[in-house]
Design an enzyme around this catalytic site. Structure first.
Site, PDB file in Angstrom:
ATOM      1  N   TYR A   1       0.909  -1.143  -0.172  1.00 33.05           N
ATOM      2  CA  TYR A   1       0.062   0.025  -0.082  1.00 33.05           C
ATOM      3  C   TYR A   1       1.001   1.216  -0.031  1.00 33.05           C
ATOM      4  O   TYR A   1       0.485   2.188  -0.412  1.00 33.05           O
ATOM      5  CB  TYR A   1      -0.987   0.046   1.193  1.00 33.05           C
ATOM      6  CG  TYR A   1      -2.273  -0.699   1.022  1.00 33.05           C
ATOM      7  CD1 TYR A   1      -3.497  -0.409   0.750  1.00 33.05           C
ATOM      8  CD2 TYR A   1      -2.018  -2.197   1.363  1.00 33.05           C
ATOM      9  CE1 TYR A   1      -4.620  -1.094   0.495  1.00 33.05           C
ATOM     10  CE2 TYR A   1      -3.126  -3.254   1.220  1.00 33.05           C
ATOM     11  CZ  TYR A   1      -4.276  -2.557   0.767  1.00 33.05           C
ATOM     12  OH  TYR A   1      -5.398  -3.345   0.656  1.00 33.05           O
TER      13      TYR A   1
ATOM     14  N   TYR B   1       4.176   5.528  -2.442  1.00 34.06           N
ATOM     15  CA  TYR B   1       3.953   6.798  -1.965  1.00 34.06           C
ATOM     16  C   TYR B   1       5.497   7.031  -1.470  1.00 34.06           C
ATOM     17  O   TYR B   1       5.853   8.166  -1.224  1.00 34.06           O
ATOM     18  CB  TYR B   1       2.920   6.994  -0.705  1.00 34.06           C
ATOM     19  CG  TYR B   1       1.560   6.661  -1.381  1.00 34.06           C
ATOM     20  CD1 TYR B   1       0.802   7.761  -2.116  1.00 34.06           C
ATOM     21  CD2 TYR B   1       1.047   5.562  -1.236  1.00 34.06           C
ATOM     22  CE1 TYR B   1      -0.332   7.499  -2.459  1.00 34.06           C
ATOM     23  CE2 TYR B   1      -0.303   5.281  -1.512  1.00 34.06           C
ATOM     24  CZ  TYR B   1      -0.997   6.138  -2.252  1.00 34.06           C
ATOM     25  OH  TYR B   1      -2.271   5.996  -2.746  1.00 34.06           O
TER      26      TYR B   1
END
Length: 571
Positions: free
Chosen positions: A345, A349
């Site tokens: 996840y 980022y």
């Protein structure tokens, strides 16, 4: 060319005449002004707002002028100088106010503040910070920072950030440092071996996230991934490039402050309701520079829904009735282990905020703003870094975890120092070091620290050495980590292996001797024998003959020695 020699007619001639008249006025002001008028003109230039397009050379010149102006201001100041007066002066010059440290004596702090405002180097930092933030706010309000034009930051800001990074690297590569034993290393090599290296920084973050997930899974906790955004008044432009009519002039720094305050209110409610939560948060920009957060949180399954409702209520407390707020202001989804767990996840980022590692550099990533979605091309990590540097925004923040400073300091401790220490210290030492058969284990380190969500009650802590050094702005107390100790054995310190480095060729013989004595003392404590006996094979030696001096022989206290025999061979 003289005016009468030209063949201009009509409007062009009038423009030409007005130009020459303006040049004459400027020439008269420059060469015929009185000293008082020239001084006032100079003061106006020094006190004028910072030009957002000024070159760095102009900022250096202005820094020297403002430092001289502040020295004159201090000398001519009527009455007693105070921090209030200094901060009022700084705010009038678009500089950041200074806050005195509570609990310390104000007099030396005030003297240091006065020295700062009279230093050109201090004003360089202030002017550069003011210029970049004013320019970014101006271009953001004009709608020129957007996905279709310049995402995240202005091209001038990104270019100057890259120039400073390149200049810093060139300086580090040309600098060599030396220790007391004469070992010489290149300063850039030392930087590359630290967490300043982007790949090392990214690897450490991944290790910590994986360890947190392992620790949470062992205790039956579940993971939640959230996206926390700001009200529409913080967004300056749309994806298409048009201005947002709801924009109120807020800067990304204002948006980060709003997010932090909202999280502080949510954290207070979490504490009051007894919800145990820990994890990470990542701050990154939208296409127009407006910040938003991604949070990776672990919580007890029975409290997961309550946590999501609480966070949603806090994020919708202000401007929660605007269109799309209920749907896009706060999003949360449960982490699916089948997709690869928490690493899957947040890997994207982390990569796009550090070094574009992996597929982010090739495929890019999507930026979401409400119902709009825009593909941002890869290779933009340098722009994100420039954005965070310009607005002084911390990109990565752990929540409810043991300190990483102890983890890093334990990696500096020699193995011999851990022998005989507590079992907790030995297990933590084994966890932070990787080997051929195992990798560094953040989960094991967390366990030895007492786990997550324990506040400041962790079990292994740092010991500091304090030293007063004379700096540019006066004496200051410098604290350097000396090692790690277990709170159950506060008297036992595992010292970290640190060397004292200085620029090459600056060591004096006295400094070398002092540093070596300190190092030898530490080494002696490491290699001291466990027994007083020497088990090495000894060579049979003749007993030493004690000899007396003449007065002992005459007094009869010592037997007269036998005459020496000639040991030489006779032929």
């Amino acid at each position: 060319m003289k005016l009468q020699e030209t063949n201009l007619r009509g409007r062009d001639r009038r423009i030409y005449e007005e130009f020459f008249e303006e040049q004459d006025r400027e020439h008269w002001k420059k060469y015929h002004a009185t000293p008082e008028e020239m001084a006032r003109a100079h003061l106006r230039r020094v006190l004028a707002p910072v030009d957002v397009w000024a070159s760095d050379w102009d900022l250096r010149t202005l820094a020297e002028q403002r430092a001289e102006h502040c020295i004159d201001w201090v000398v001519d100041f009527p009455g007693l100088m105070t921090f209030v007066a200094v901060n009022e002066k700084l705010q009038s010059l678009e500089a950041r106010p200074m806050e005195p440290r509570p609990g310390d004596d104000l007099e030396p702090q005030l003297q240091a503040a006065i020295k700062r405002i009279g230093c050109p180097l201090y004003w360089r930092r202030q002017l550069r910070r003011t210029q970049v933030q004013k320019r970014e706010a101006q271009e953001q309000a004009a709608g020129r920072i957007c996905a279709r034009n310049m995402p995240y930051v202005h091209t001038v800001t990104a270019a100057r950030h890259a120039e400073r990074q390149a200049a810093n690297r060139a300086m580090l590569e040309q600098t060599e440092i030396e220790d007391a034993d004469g070992e010489i290393i290149n300063l850039w090599q030392a930087v590359e071996a630290s967490t300043a290296n982007k790949s090392i920084r990214r690897g450490e973050l991944m290790t910590r996230i994986r360890g947190c997930e392992e620790w949470a899974k062992a205790r039956g906790m579940v993971g939640i991934f959230t996206t926390n955004t700001l009200p529409s008044r913080f967004h300056a432009s749309r994806f298409e490039g048009g201005k947002n009519p709801a924009f109120d002039g807020s800067t990304p720094r204002d948006g980060q402050s709003w997010l932090s305050k909202t999280w502080a209110r949510a954290r207070s409610k979490i504490q009051r309701r007894g919800i145990k939560v820990f994890g990470f948060r990542v701050a990154e920009p939208h296409h127009d520079g407006c910040p938003h957060w991604h949070m990776l949180l672990w919580v007890d399954p029975a409290q997961a829904e309550q946590l999501q409702e609480l966070l949603r209520a806090c994020w919708l407390q202000h401007e929660g009735d605007e269109p799309g707020a209920d749907r896009y202001r706060f999003k949360a989804e449960a982490i699916d282990p089948a997709r690869g767990g928490a690493i899957a996840y947040v890997a994207k980022y982390i990569s796009k905020n550090i070094d574009d590692a992996g597929s982010v550099a090739d495929t890019g990533h999507y930026d979401y703003q409400g119902q709009q979605k825009q593909l941002i091309e890869g290779g933009k990590a340098q722009l994100v870094t420039a954005w965070a540097s310009a607005w002084r925004i911390r990109q990565f923040q752990p929540i409810g975890q043991p300190p990483v400073t102890v983890w890093r300091e334990l990696r500096r401790v020699d193995a011999g120092m851990v022998i005989g220490s507590s079992k907790r210290m030995q297990r933590a030492y084994a966890a932070v070091h990787k080997g051929e058969a195992h990798r560094a284990d953040w989960c094991g380190y967390m366990t030895e620290q007492g786990g997550a969500m324990v506040g400041r009650a962790y079990q292994l802590r740092l010991e500091f050495d304090s030293e007063t050094k004379e700096g540019r702005y006066g004496p200051s107390e410098v604290k350097t980590p000396a090692g790690v100790f277990d709170v159950s054995r506060p008297g036992e310190l595992c010292k970290s292996a640190r060397k004292k480095w200085k620029p090459k060729g600056t060591w004096t013989p006295a400094e070398r001797r002092t540093a070596r004595r300190g190092l030898l003392g530490e080494l002696a404590s490491l290699v001291s024998p466990w027994t007083r006996f020497n088990n090495c094979t000894q060579v049979n030696q003749k007993p030493k003959v004690k000899r007396a001096n003449s007065w002992q022989i005459l007094a009869g206290d010592w037997p007269k020695p036998e005459p020496l025999r000639d040991q030489r061979r006779t032929t």
